[in-house]
Design a protein around this motif. Structure first.
Motif, PDB file in Angstrom:
ATOM      1  N   VAL A  69       8.158   4.354  -0.918  1.00 58.65           N
ATOM      2  CA  VAL A  69       7.671   3.131  -0.291  1.00 58.65           C
ATOM      3  C   VAL A  69       6.258   3.387   0.203  1.00 58.65           C
ATOM      4  CG1 VAL A  69       8.024   1.433   1.542  1.00 58.65           C
ATOM      5  CG2 VAL A  69      10.007   2.450   0.384  1.00 58.65           C
ATOM      6  N   LEU A  70       5.297   2.607  -0.300  1.00 56.91           N
ATOM      7  CA  LEU A  70       3.891   2.781   0.041  1.00 56.91           C
ATOM      8  C   LEU A  70       3.405   1.618   0.883  1.00 56.91           C
ATOM      9  CD1 LEU A  70       2.528   3.862  -3.461  1.00 56.91           C
ATOM     10  CD2 LEU A  70       3.169   5.350  -1.557  1.00 56.91           C
ATOM     11  N   GLU A  71       2.774   1.918   2.012  1.00 55.90           N
ATOM     12  CA  GLU A  71       2.130   0.914   2.836  1.00 55.90           C
ATOM     13  C   GLU A  71       0.637   1.185   2.889  1.00 55.90           C
ATOM     14  OE1 GLU A  71       4.342  -0.309   6.567  1.00 55.90           O
ATOM     15  OE2 GLU A  71       5.371   1.591   6.117  1.00 55.90           O
ATOM     16  N   GLU A  72      -0.114   0.192   3.387  1.00 55.91           N
ATOM     17  CA  GLU A  72      -1.555   0.364   3.496  1.00 55.91           C
ATOM     18  C   GLU A  72      -1.860   1.614   4.310  1.00 55.91           C
ATOM     19  OE1 GLU A  72      -5.516  -2.354   4.004  1.00 55.91           O
ATOM     20  OE2 GLU A  72      -3.558  -3.189   4.561  1.00 55.91           O
ATOM     21  N   GLY A  73      -2.766   2.420   3.778  1.00 53.42           N
ATOM     22  CA  GLY A  73      -3.098   3.696   4.403  1.00 53.42           C
ATOM     23  C   GLY A  73      -2.413   4.877   3.756  1.00 53.42           C
ATOM     24  N   ASP A  74      -1.324   4.620   3.037  1.00 58.16           N
ATOM     25  CA  ASP A  74      -0.640   5.692   2.314  1.00 58.16           C
ATOM     26  C   ASP A  74      -1.418   6.050   1.049  1.00 58.16           C
ATOM     27  OD1 ASP A  74       1.408   5.784   4.141  1.00 58.16           O
ATOM     28  OD2 ASP A  74       2.745   4.484   2.990  1.00 58.16           O
ATOM     29  N   ALA A  75      -1.371   7.304   0.684  1.00 57.77           N
ATOM     30  CA  ALA A  75      -1.956   7.727  -0.586  1.00 57.77           C
ATOM     31  C   ALA A  75      -1.238   7.013  -1.730  1.00 57.77           C
ATOM     32  CB  ALA A  75      -1.824   9.242  -0.741  1.00 57.77           C
ATOM     33  N   GLY A  76      -2.001   6.406  -2.613  1.00 55.33           N
ATOM     34  CA  GLY A  76      -1.425   5.694  -3.744  1.00 55.33           C
ATOM     35  C   GLY A  76      -1.280   4.207  -3.528  1.00 55.33           C
ATOM     36  N   TYR A  77      -1.416   3.731  -2.281  1.00 57.37           N
ATOM     37  CA  TYR A  77      -1.222   2.297  -2.024  1.00 57.37           C
ATOM     38  C   TYR A  77      -2.254   1.452  -2.763  1.00 57.37           C
ATOM     39  CZ  TYR A  77      -1.360  -2.200   0.394  1.00 57.37           C
ATOM     40  OH  TYR A  77      -1.385  -3.552   0.681  1.00 57.37           O
ATOM     41  N   GLU A  78      -3.531   1.837  -2.704  1.00 54.55           N
ATOM     42  CA  GLU A  78      -4.577   1.023  -3.319  1.00 54.55           C
ATOM     43  C   GLU A  78      -4.328   0.847  -4.814  1.00 54.55           C
ATOM     44  OE1 GLU A  78      -7.323  -0.805  -2.435  1.00 54.55           O
ATOM     45  OE2 GLU A  78      -6.384  -0.669  -0.457  1.00 54.55           O
ATOM     46  N   GLU A  79      -3.979   1.930  -5.485  1.00 55.88           N
ATOM     47  CA  GLU A  79      -3.689   1.824  -6.915  1.00 55.88           C
ATOM     48  C   GLU A  79      -2.440   0.983  -7.152  1.00 55.88           C
ATOM     49  OE1 GLU A  79      -2.734   4.718 -10.766  1.00 55.88           O
ATOM     50  OE2 GLU A  79      -3.146   5.580  -8.800  1.00 55.88           O
ATOM     51  N   ALA A  80      -1.451   1.138  -6.308  1.00 63.26           N
ATOM     52  CA  ALA A  80      -0.174   0.462  -6.513  1.00 63.26           C
ATOM     53  C   ALA A  80      -0.254  -1.034  -6.250  1.00 63.26           C
ATOM     54  CB  ALA A  80       0.894   1.082  -5.611  1.00 63.26           C
ATOM     55  N   ARG A  81      -1.191  -1.483  -5.467  1.00 62.66           N
ATOM     56  CA  ARG A  81      -1.233  -2.910  -5.140  1.00 62.66           C
ATOM     57  C   ARG A  81      -1.909  -3.735  -6.233  1.00 62.66           C
ATOM     58  NH1 ARG A  81      -5.796  -5.425  -2.985  1.00 62.66           N
ATOM     59  NH2 ARG A  81      -7.611  -4.065  -2.658  1.00 62.66           N
TER      60      ARG A  81
END
Length: 499
Positions: free
Chosen positions: A17-29
């Motif tokens: 589970v990725l939230e803003e600030g987590d590594a990978g969030y920007e790519e995943a969104r």
């Protein structure tokens, strides 16, 4: 690190589970369409069906929207949502082929490149688009047009079963043997009825094919298109080929002076005896003065991936679609008139034939109702620069308005954009009322509404219940505020994985 808001979900799933600030969030969104810039509250990278069941229940309890992403190609960006939960299937791409039964079981994140790679090892295939990076699930649930459609029907016509997580988080299988009404709705009703976690397909013998690509000056597109119209109608169903209007791509068999200039193109394949291919292509070589051409036997997956380099993620994109009973002289005239405005070499303006096997399926046999038309045109405009959005959207809308005068009321669901929501009833045609009833049965609160949405039919009689809270509308374009009619020639886009 993420907040504690989704800690309960993290304890219930195997995926990350990725939230803003987590590594990978920007790519995943992000999704393919660079015009879509949404910030989900969290992205769940799905590991298994149990994750989906837990996530649906969790999102309902939290009162947030859910978007579902398979391949991520959805032009309206239905694979993401602001402030909601994205179920991302991009890691679930397995394909298991049963060569004896000629079937394939496919995970919801698989692309057509994944699918074709697995099935071609056994000399098998089924209808699946013209771009390898398109998601199998999204394309299939909306119908599924491709090179093999004339011979073997739409992608959804080859679907024989699907695993589905419903809006209450329960799991079931839909097929001709169980939950038959849901199976009917999945074949053309898109992502309205649940989250599809895997699909099973019927396969056909397809191995080496004879590929043809022929370029002409776009100014001759009316006469070339008329010749194509007669040729494809007379060709055996082993011939699958579309008519297109493009900017000339930088390929070695098109003279350099035509790169970036408006061209008409015929692209497709002969799936019969490869040695017979040249004779079947000859009439189109004789239809005008070709600027360049390419013919070769090749594996079917190679053709299906040939244009992936022109469909890279991050381009700006806006799409429109229709259905045509015939590729009329008027429709061809409009295509030629609009060809000088084609935004970039990434834009695909195609007329796909959907006769043959597609028309041998009754309109009421699946949710895909338009079985009496011969062509599905799409204006799939893509371009690199956001500064050109307003002008290019105006061009698409102007083109679509001119073409729609000669078209049917509805258009192919997978080619529609977020502002086509008002066309859903026309697009689903004679099957809309039944689909609305099934939506009320399987998703009465319209929990799955980040899609080309079917409104649940109202409850009646003694079984009527108080109306459910109205779900928020599917997200619209936020980066361009261009209303129908704006611009000099302008005119009036799942929650099973979106393609």
């Amino acid at each position: 690190m993420g907040s504690d808001r989704f800690d309960v979900l993290r304890e219930q799933v195997r995926g990350q589970v990725l939230e803003e600030g987590d590594a990978g969030y920007e790519e995943a969104r992000h999704v393919y369409n660079g015009m879509i810039d949404r910030r989900p509250a969290a992205v769940l990278q799905v590991s298994q069906a149990a994750d989906v069941m837990a996530a649906v229940r969790f999102a309902r309890g939290l009162g947030i929207d859910v978007a579902v992403r398979g391949g991520g190609h959805s032009a309206p960006g239905f694979g993401t949502v602001d402030d909601g939960l994205v179920l991302d299937f991009s890691a679930r791409r397995g394909v298991r082929v049963d060569p004896a039964a000629r079937t394939a079981r496919v995970e919801a994140g698989a692309t057509w490149a994944d699918y074709n790679h697995a099935t071609h090892a056994f000399g098998l295939a089924s209808t699946g688009g013209i771009v390898g990076t398109t998601g199998v699930s999204g394309l299939t649930l909306g119908g599924g047009i491709g090179y093999l459609a004339r011979k073997y029907g739409l992608s959804c016509d080859n679907l024989i079963g699907a695993d589905v997580v419903l809006a209450d988080g329960s799991f079931l299988t839909a097929s001709e043997a169980e939950n038959v009404d849901l199976f009917w709705a999945l074949r053309g009703g898109s992502g309205n009825f649940g989250v599809v976690t895997s699909l099973e397909f019927r396969l056909h013998p397809v191995d080496m094919v004879h590929v043809g690509i022929i370029f002409f000056d776009a100014s001759t597109g009316a006469s070339v298109g008329a010749a194509y119209r007669e040729w494809i109608a007379a060709e055996p169903e082993e011939m699958g080929a579309f008519l297109g209007f493009h900017q000339g791509p930088p390929v070695p068999f098109l003279p350099e002076e035509w790169h970036g200039r408006p061209v008409t193109v015929i692209v497709g394949m002969w799936t019969g005896d490869p040695d017979a291919g040249p004779a079947h292509w000859q009439p189109m070589l004789d239809a005008g003065e070709p600027l360049g051409s390419f013919f070769a036997p090749m594996p079917y997956p190679a053709l299906n991936m040939m244009f992936d380099g022109l469909n890279v993620p991050g381009l700006q994109g806006y799409w429109k679609a229709d259905f045509l009973r015939t590729l009329s002289d008027d429709a061809l005239r409009v295509a030629v008139e609009k060809s000088p405005g084609i935004p970039s070499i990434h834009t695909a303006n195609h007329f796909y034939p959907i006769d043959g096997a597609v028309q041998r399926v009754a309109p009421e046999a699946t949710a895909f109702a338009y079985r009496n038309v011969n062509f599905a045109p799409v204006i799939a405009a893509q371009w690199p620069e956001a500064s050109e959005n307003e002008a290019n959207i105006a061009w698409v809308r102007g083109y679509w308005t001119a073409l729609h005068e000669f078209s049917e009321p509805g258009g192919y669901l997978n080619f529609q954009d977020s502002d086509d929501q008002s066309r859903i009833e026309e697009t689903l045609g004679s099957n809309y009322a039944r689909l609305a009833e099934l939506k009320a049965k399987y998703d009465p609160d319209n929990f799955f509404h980040i899609n080309q949405n079917i409104t649940p039919a109202p409850a009646t009689g003694a079984q009527a219940t108080p109306p459910a809270k109205k779900a928020s509308a599917p997200p619209q374009r936020e980066s361009v505020d261009l209303q129908p009619g704006a611009g000099s020639d302008a005119a009036p886009p799942e929650a099973a994985p979106a393609s």
